[in-house]
Design an enzyme around this catalytic site. Structure first.
Site, PDB file in Angstrom:
ATOM      1  N   ARG A   1       0.852  -1.192   0.000  1.00 15.48           N
ATOM      2  CA  ARG A   1       0.000   0.000   0.000  1.00 15.48           C
ATOM      3  C   ARG A   1       0.890   1.246   0.000  1.00 15.48           C
ATOM      4  O   ARG A   1       1.736   1.396   0.898  1.00 15.48           O
ATOM      5  CB  ARG A   1      -0.891   0.014   1.234  1.00 15.48           C
ATOM      6  CG  ARG A   1      -1.806   1.228   1.376  1.00 15.48           C
ATOM      7  CD  ARG A   1      -2.532   1.189   2.713  1.00 15.48           C
ATOM      8  NE  ARG A   1      -3.251  -0.050   2.898  1.00 15.48           N
ATOM      9  CZ  ARG A   1      -3.643  -0.531   4.080  1.00 15.48           C
ATOM     10  NH1 ARG A   1      -3.384   0.143   5.191  1.00 15.48           N
ATOM     11  NH2 ARG A   1      -4.284  -1.676   4.163  1.00 15.48           N
TER      12      ARG A   1
ATOM     13  N   HIS B   1      -5.668 -10.285   8.057  1.00 17.94           N
ATOM     14  CA  HIS B   1      -4.394  -9.549   7.973  1.00 17.94           C
ATOM     15  C   HIS B   1      -3.215 -10.400   8.450  1.00 17.94           C
ATOM     16  O   HIS B   1      -3.219 -10.908   9.569  1.00 17.94           O
ATOM     17  CB  HIS B   1      -4.491  -8.279   8.816  1.00 17.94           C
ATOM     18  CG  HIS B   1      -3.248  -7.431   8.800  1.00 17.94           C
ATOM     19  ND1 HIS B   1      -3.146  -6.284   8.062  1.00 17.94           N
ATOM     20  CD2 HIS B   1      -2.055  -7.577   9.433  1.00 17.94           C
ATOM     21  CE1 HIS B   1      -1.946  -5.749   8.240  1.00 17.94           C
ATOM     22  NE2 HIS B   1      -1.268  -6.527   9.073  1.00 17.94           N
TER      23      HIS B   1
END
Length: 242
Positions: free
Chosen positions: A128, A226
Site C-alpha cells: 500500500r 491480515h
C-alpha cells in the site's frame, strides 16, 4: 468509636511515627468487589518512522504476486469505491497486488499447498503506498473516528507500506466463492478478531491462519484477514500501483 479508630488513638499516643502508616493501611476500606481491573492499552500497530525509499528501489524489491503464482485471485478493494472510505485511495491505479519478493514467494507456496484441498487465495490488499495510508488517517479525522487509530484498526505507518502485509481470504475453487469467515473484510469490531468466531467461520479462519503460518506469515489477531511477513531492514515505499 469503632475498634479500628480506638486502636489508632491508643497507638498514636504511644508510637505515632512508627505505626502511623501501617495503621492507615490496616484501616483502609477493602476495594469494591465489582471494581474492574485496569485494562492495558492496545499495542501500537505502527511501524518505525523511516524515510520513504525511492521508486527505483521499490521496483527492485517489490513484485506482482501473480507473476510468481498466476492462479492467485486479486480483488484490490482500495483501487475501487468498494472499501470503508467509499472511494478509491490515492496511489491505487490498477488491480495488482505487490509484495516484497520474499513474501510473494511465500504466498505462492501457500496457494500451491491449498489447491489439493480445493481452496485458493483471494487478495484484498497487499503493498500500500504511503499516500494511501495517509488518506485513511485523513478519513478518520473527517468522519470523527479517531478510535479506529487508537484501537488498532487503522495504522498511520502500516506494514502494508513496507510490502510486508497482506489482506486476504480463502475461496472455494469449484464455485469461486469466498469461504464463510463470519464478518466482511475491514469490519472494525471485535467480531473480526481472529479468535472471535464459531462454527464454520471459526474453522475457516483457522484454516487460513494455519496455511499462512506454515509459510512464515503471522496473523494480526484483531483482523482475521491480515498477515505480515518479516525481512531484515524493511523500507517504506510510496510507489503508485500501476
Amino acid at each position: 468509636m469503632t475498634a479500628c479508630a480506638a486502636e489508632y488513638s491508643f497507638h498514636m499516643r504511644k508510637r505515632p511515627a512508627i505505626l502511623f502508616g501501617a495503621l492507615l493501611l490496616a484501616c483502609a476500606p477493602p476495594p469494591a468487589a465489582n471494581t474492574p481491573a485496569p485494562q492495558p492499552a492496545a499495542a501500537s500497530i505502527n511501524t518505525v518512522e523511516t524515510e520513504i525509499a525511492p521508486d527505483a528501489v521499490a521496483d527492485t524489491l517489490l513484485t506482482d504476486v501473480r507473476s510468481v503464482e498466476p492462479r492467485i485471485v486479486v480483488e484490490l478493494r482500495y483501487a475501487t469505491p468498494n472499501n470503508f472510505t467509499g472511494a478509491p485511495l490515492p496511489g491505487y491505479f490498477a488491480n495488482r497486488a505487490f509484495l516484497r519478493r520474499e513474501a510473494a514467494a511465500a504466498l505462492a507456496r501457500v496457494e500451491r499447498e491449498l489447491r489439493p484441498q480445493g481452496l485458493g487465495i483471494k487478495v484484498f490488499d497487499a503493498y500500500r503506498p504511503v499516500r494511501a495510508t495517509l488518506a485513511m488517517v485523513d478519513w478518520t479525522e473527517r468522519v470523527n473516528r479517531p478510535d479506529l487509530l487508537k484501537d488498532g484498526y487503522i495504522a498511520s505507518r502500516s506494514r502494508h507500506n513496507l510490502g510486508l502485509a497482506i489482506d486476504l481470504t480463502l475461496i472455494d475453487l469449484t464455485s469461486g466463492r469466498d469461504l464463510e469467515m463470519g464478518t466482511p473484510f475491514d469490519t472494525f469490531s471485535a467480531a473480526a478478531h481472529t479468535a472471535n468466531a464459531s462454527g464454520e467461520a471459526a474453522v475457516n479462519r483457522q484454516k487460513l491462519k494455519a496455511a499462512m503460518e506454515r509459510e512464515g506469515f503471522a496473523n494480526y489477531d484483531q483482523e482475521w484477514w491480515h498477515f505480515s511477513f518479516n525481512v531484515e531492514n524493511p523500507l517504506r515505499f510510496d510507489r503508485p500501483i500501476r
